[in-house]
Design a protein around this motif. Structure first.
Motif, PDB file in Angstrom:
ATOM      1  N   THR A 280      -7.670  -5.343  -5.036  1.00 60.18           N
ATOM      2  CA  THR A 280      -6.328  -4.137  -4.107  1.00 60.18           C
ATOM      3  C   THR A 280      -5.517  -3.009  -4.601  1.00 60.18           C
ATOM      4  O   THR A 280      -6.918  -2.068  -4.856  1.00 60.18           O
ATOM      5  N   ILE A 281      -4.932  -3.044  -3.589  1.00 63.39           N
ATOM      6  CA  ILE A 281      -5.638  -0.795  -3.901  1.00 63.39           C
ATOM      7  C   ILE A 281      -3.528  -0.561  -3.785  1.00 63.39           C
ATOM      8  O   ILE A 281      -2.960  -0.601  -2.827  1.00 63.39           O
ATOM      9  N   ILE A 282      -3.347   0.552  -4.250  1.00 62.96           N
ATOM     10  CA  ILE A 282      -2.168   1.456  -3.809  1.00 62.96           C
ATOM     11  C   ILE A 282      -2.753   2.434  -3.463  1.00 62.96           C
ATOM     12  O   ILE A 282      -3.659   3.226  -4.100  1.00 62.96           O
ATOM     13  N   TRP A 283      -1.963   2.830  -2.925  1.00 65.28           N
ATOM     14  CA  TRP A 283      -2.255   4.893  -2.762  1.00 65.28           C
ATOM     15  C   TRP A 283      -0.299   5.602  -2.277  1.00 65.28           C
ATOM     16  O   TRP A 283       0.319   5.172  -1.920  1.00 65.28           O
ATOM     17  N   GLN A 284      -0.903   7.198  -2.356  1.00 63.47           N
ATOM     18  CA  GLN A 284       0.401   6.975  -1.929  1.00 63.47           C
ATOM     19  C   GLN A 284      -0.171   8.178  -1.006  1.00 63.47           C
ATOM     20  O   GLN A 284      -1.050   8.791  -0.486  1.00 63.47           O
ATOM     21  N   MET A 285       1.121   8.896  -0.575  1.00 65.06           N
ATOM     22  CA  MET A 285       1.538  10.009   0.741  1.00 65.06           C
ATOM     23  C   MET A 285       2.141  11.053   1.097  1.00 65.06           C
ATOM     24  O   MET A 285       3.287  10.253   0.686  1.00 65.06           O
ATOM     25  N   ARG A 286       1.599  12.043   1.390  1.00 66.28           N
ATOM     26  CA  ARG A 286       2.797  12.958   1.296  1.00 66.28           C
ATOM     27  C   ARG A 286       2.862  13.839   2.882  1.00 66.28           C
ATOM     28  O   ARG A 286       2.144  13.640   3.112  1.00 66.28           O
ATOM     29  N   PHE A 287       4.135  13.783   2.655  1.00 65.74           N
ATOM     30  CA  PHE A 287       4.488  14.126   4.099  1.00 65.74           C
ATOM     31  C   PHE A 287       4.629  15.724   4.247  1.00 65.74           C
ATOM     32  O   PHE A 287       6.016  16.336   3.274  1.00 65.74           O
ATOM     33  N   ALA A 288       4.637  16.647   5.175  1.00 63.33           N
ATOM     34  CA  ALA A 288       5.050  17.964   5.315  1.00 63.33           C
ATOM     35  C   ALA A 288       6.751  18.117   5.308  1.00 63.33           C
ATOM     36  O   ALA A 288       7.204  18.895   4.244  1.00 63.33           O
ATOM     37  N   SER A 289       7.653  16.933   6.038  1.00 60.24           N
ATOM     38  CA  SER A 289       9.183  17.025   5.755  1.00 60.24           C
ATOM     39  C   SER A 289       9.673  17.428   4.356  1.00 60.24           C
ATOM     40  O   SER A 289      10.777  17.581   3.927  1.00 60.24           O
ATOM     41  N   GLY A 290       9.078  16.591   3.378  1.00 55.78           N
ATOM     42  CA  GLY A 290       8.720  16.283   1.802  1.00 55.78           C
ATOM     43  C   GLY A 290       9.671  14.939   1.503  1.00 55.78           C
ATOM     44  O   GLY A 290       9.095  14.552   0.018  1.00 55.78           O
ATOM     45  N   VAL A 291       8.656  14.073   2.516  1.00 57.70           N
ATOM     46  CA  VAL A 291       9.505  12.635   2.370  1.00 57.70           C
ATOM     47  C   VAL A 291       7.126  12.064   1.891  1.00 57.70           C
ATOM     48  O   VAL A 291       6.711  12.663   1.500  1.00 57.70           O
ATOM     49  N   LEU A 292       7.902  11.401  -0.088  1.00 55.45           N
ATOM     50  CA  LEU A 292       6.382  10.447  -0.257  1.00 55.45           C
ATOM     51  C   LEU A 292       6.968   9.014  -0.341  1.00 55.45           C
ATOM     52  O   LEU A 292       8.163   8.620  -0.283  1.00 55.45           O
ATOM     53  N   ALA A 293       5.659   8.659   0.083  1.00 61.31           N
ATOM     54  CA  ALA A 293       5.628   7.547   0.169  1.00 61.31           C
ATOM     55  C   ALA A 293       4.759   6.292  -0.976  1.00 61.31           C
ATOM     56  O   ALA A 293       3.630   7.285  -1.125  1.00 61.31           O
ATOM     57  N   ASN A 294       4.954   5.483  -1.493  1.00 63.48           N
ATOM     58  CA  ASN A 294       4.463   4.936  -2.361  1.00 63.48           C
ATOM     59  C   ASN A 294       4.016   3.272  -1.825  1.00 63.48           C
ATOM     60  O   ASN A 294       4.823   2.533  -0.963  1.00 63.48           O
ATOM     61  N   CYS A 295       2.508   3.101  -1.577  1.00 64.63           N
ATOM     62  CA  CYS A 295       2.141   1.720  -0.908  1.00 64.63           C
ATOM     63  C   CYS A 295       0.688   1.006  -2.126  1.00 64.63           C
ATOM     64  O   CYS A 295       0.541   1.769  -2.564  1.00 64.63           O
ATOM     65  N   MET A 296       1.068  -0.069  -1.139  1.00 62.82           N
ATOM     66  CA  MET A 296       0.418  -1.002  -2.449  1.00 62.82           C
ATOM     67  C   MET A 296      -0.058  -2.128  -1.296  1.00 62.82           C
ATOM     68  O   MET A 296       0.492  -3.021  -0.555  1.00 62.82           O
ATOM     69  N   CYS A 297      -1.330  -3.000  -1.170  1.00 60.47           N
ATOM     70  CA  CYS A 297      -1.737  -3.967  -0.522  1.00 60.47           C
ATOM     71  C   CYS A 297      -2.764  -4.811  -1.069  1.00 60.47           C
ATOM     72  O   CYS A 297      -3.304  -4.027  -2.463  1.00 60.47           O
ATOM     73  N   SER A 298      -2.961  -5.618  -0.499  1.00 57.22           N
ATOM     74  CA  SER A 298      -3.716  -7.133  -1.620  1.00 57.22           C
ATOM     75  C   SER A 298      -3.988  -7.962  -1.157  1.00 57.22           C
ATOM     76  O   SER A 298      -4.442  -8.134   0.444  1.00 57.22           O
ATOM     77  N   PHE A 299      -6.149  -8.427  -1.392  1.00 57.27           N
ATOM     78  CA  PHE A 299      -5.821  -9.710  -0.561  1.00 57.27           C
ATOM     79  C   PHE A 299      -6.349 -10.753  -1.803  1.00 57.27           C
ATOM     80  O   PHE A 299      -6.692 -12.082  -2.124  1.00 57.27           O
ATOM     81  N   ASP A 300      -4.979 -10.958  -3.728  1.00 57.01           N
ATOM     82  CA  ASP A 300      -5.478 -11.551  -4.553  1.00 57.01           C
ATOM     83  C   ASP A 300      -3.957 -11.496  -5.056  1.00 57.01           C
ATOM     84  O   ASP A 300      -3.770 -11.569  -6.230  1.00 57.01           O
ATOM     85  N   THR A 301      -2.731 -11.361  -4.349  1.00 59.51           N
ATOM     86  CA  THR A 301      -1.748 -11.536  -4.256  1.00 59.51           C
ATOM     87  C   THR A 301      -0.918 -12.728  -4.233  1.00 59.51           C
ATOM     88  O   THR A 301      -1.079 -12.774  -2.792  1.00 59.51           O
ATOM     89  N   TYR A 302       0.203 -13.026  -4.574  1.00 57.78           N
ATOM     90  CA  TYR A 302       1.174 -13.475  -4.373  1.00 57.78           C
ATOM     91  C   TYR A 302       1.605 -12.702  -2.612  1.00 57.78           C
ATOM     92  O   TYR A 302       1.736 -11.575  -2.275  1.00 57.78           O
ATOM     93  N   ASP A 303       2.533 -14.018  -1.400  1.00 58.13           N
ATOM     94  CA  ASP A 303       2.919 -13.151  -0.524  1.00 58.13           C
ATOM     95  C   ASP A 303       3.967 -11.906  -0.619  1.00 58.13           C
ATOM     96  O   ASP A 303       4.868 -12.459  -0.990  1.00 58.13           O
ATOM     97  N   THR A 304       3.677 -10.957  -0.496  1.00 53.46           N
ATOM     98  CA  THR A 304       4.973  -9.641  -0.483  1.00 53.46           C
ATOM     99  C   THR A 304       4.305  -8.916   0.600  1.00 53.46           C
ATOM    100  O   THR A 304       3.858  -8.775   1.034  1.00 53.46           O
ATOM    101  N   LYS A 305       5.486  -8.762   1.452  1.00 54.37           N
ATOM    102  CA  LYS A 305       5.453  -7.675   2.289  1.00 54.37           C
ATOM    103  C   LYS A 305       6.839  -7.155   2.880  1.00 54.37           C
ATOM    104  O   LYS A 305       7.676  -7.981   3.806  1.00 54.37           O
ATOM    105  N   SER A 306       6.907  -5.878   2.846  1.00 53.09           N
ATOM    106  CA  SER A 306       8.224  -5.164   2.553  1.00 53.09           C
ATOM    107  C   SER A 306       8.415  -3.849   2.441  1.00 53.09           C
ATOM    108  O   SER A 306       7.083  -3.445   2.899  1.00 53.09           O
TER     109      SER A 306
END
Ligand code: NAD
Length: 408
Positions: A280-306
């Protein structure tokens, strides 16, 4: 073409008025035309520029011929059926290490025996005039080899995601295709899918005001040992396989590139599946406009895609966003409701775009540079997790710095 009405001048006001008039459903409903794939005789003429972009199915002899390399689950489950609903592509070649499987699939899909290749004699494809595009559908670390060989054979290349396992190999693929003057497209199906494109318009046209925050996840359980769990073959495990949808779709929605990435990973110590790659991996991305993003991906969780974008005056997104079928859009406040867009074959959309680029001499919307940028972000994710520090990425001042012209 069904998408034009929606993508021109989208804003909240015309969104309300069009939805009220029921125009979305009427203009976006795809016309699904089914064709039995059939092989063309050897030596059929090269395609000439046509009005294919208007959405009319092309006759078989004017379609672009594709050879599939790698006859695994994606090819058998999604790509072979997609050729039957494509409007501009046809299947004209198969490449496999398993002759019996290739022979069986060739028979079932109207490919001639002369157009079957194995990994060794693949280079002979240069003499096959029925093949204009090679579609690489192999484990990730084999993408560069077959892309470069295809380019040397004078064939355009459509390559599955992730593009490869390192920046160096991604660059080699771009250089080989440029040198051979052939097109290179990375198969980011989400960027050709009408509901996700509607979401892109909502972000870009500020339907609910400027977006401030986006979250996205793509998790599933990988139960059996396979190449996806091998560092050498997959390159980056879950990040390149499923997490790339979060990275690529957020970039596609915003048109911006992240300037900074911060990540954490988890690998259960006693689970034999995760000896080489993270669970499982989580990461954040910061964009120049100020948008912030939070992400997660995994090979070990229930199916989630959103994903979900939070803007000044509302929140909207898709759940699920990334599967092959059953995509759903949402928006809050619910007035106006999200547009009604009928499901289409995501792989046929992608094949048709590549065929259109070949026929009309256009640059693909998702060229090699788009795949290389995702690889740059993937490598930053692992560097951040290793160093427990945020990693700075190169700045790009213009929107969509890597994408080609918007597909018609
Ligand atoms: P798969 O394991 O089902 O098939 C891989 C094929 O490669 C098999 O036919 C296998 O025989 C062949 N192969 C050749 N050498 C191999 C080796 N050394 N190890 C393992 N297999 C080898 O994989 P897949 O799910 O079809 O994925 C293929 C590619 O497509 C990958 O790059 C993957 O990321 C991509 N993919 C994309 C999507 C999408 O939605 N765009 C979905 C699934 C997979």
């Amino acid at each position: 073409m069904e998408t034009i009405t929606f993508f021109t001048g989208f804003n909240r006001r015309n969104f309300i008025s069009r939805t009220a008039r029921g125009i979305f459903a009427a203009t976006l409903a795809p016309e699904i035309v089914r064709f039995a794939a059939s092989a063309e005789p050897m030596g059929s003429p090269a395609p000439t520029p046509t009005s294919a972009a208007q959405g009319e199915p092309l006759p078989q002899d004017q379609r672009v011929g594709f050879a599939l390399v790698g006859l695994g689950r994606l090819t058998q489950g999604q790509l072979l059926p997609a050729f039957r609903v494509s409007k501009r592509a046809k299947l004209t070649g198969l490449v496999s290490g398993d002759p019996a499987k290739a022979q069986k699939l060739a028979q079932e899909n109207g490919v001639s025996t002369e157009s079957i290749y194995d990994y060794k004699n693949f280079d002979r494809i240069r003499d096959n005039q029925d093949v204009q595009v090679v579609y690489v559908v192999l484990p990730n670390s084999m993408h560069a080899d077959f892309t470069e060989r295809s380019a040397r054979a004078g064939k355009h290349v459509l390559c599955e995601k992730p593009m490869e396992v390192s920046l160096m190999k991604c660059q080699q693929m771009i250089d080989a295709c440029r040198k051979a003057k052939v097109k290179l497209m990375i198969a980011y199906r989400i960027q050709y899918e009408p509901m996700n494109r509607a979401m892109q318009r909502m972000v870009r046209d500020k339907a609910f005001g400027p977006v401030k925050y986006i979250e996205s996840d793509n998790g599933q359980r990988v139960e059996k040992m396979e190449w996806r769990l091998s560092k050498a073959l997959s390159g980056s495990g879950a990040v390149g396989d499923v997490g790339i949808y979060c990275i690529n779709t957020i970039r596609f929605l915003l048109g911006e590139e992240p300037m900074e990435v911060f990540a954490r990973t988890f690998r259960p110590p006693s689970d034999p599946r995760f000896k080489e790659v993270d669970a499982t991996i989580i990461w954040q991305m910061r964009f120049a406009s100020g948008v912030l993003a939070n992400c997660m991906c995994s090979f070990d969780t229930y199916d989630t895609k959103s994903y979900r974008a939070v803007a000044e005056r509302g929140t909207f997104g898709m759940n699920p966003s990334f599967p092959y079928h059953g995509l759903k859009m949402f928006a809050k406040p619910e007035q106006p409701p999200p547009p009604q867009i009928a499901e289409s074959d995501q792989f046929a959309n992608e094949l048709d775009h590549m065929a259109d680029c070949v026929i009309n001499g256009r640059q693909p919307y998702t060229p090699g540079e788009e795949g290389l940028q995702d690889q740059r972000i993937i490598e930053a994710i692992f560097e951040s997790a290793r160093t427990t520090r945020a990693v700075t990425l190169p700045r790009f001042d213009k929107l969509d710095p890597f994408r080609g012209p918007i597909p018609e």
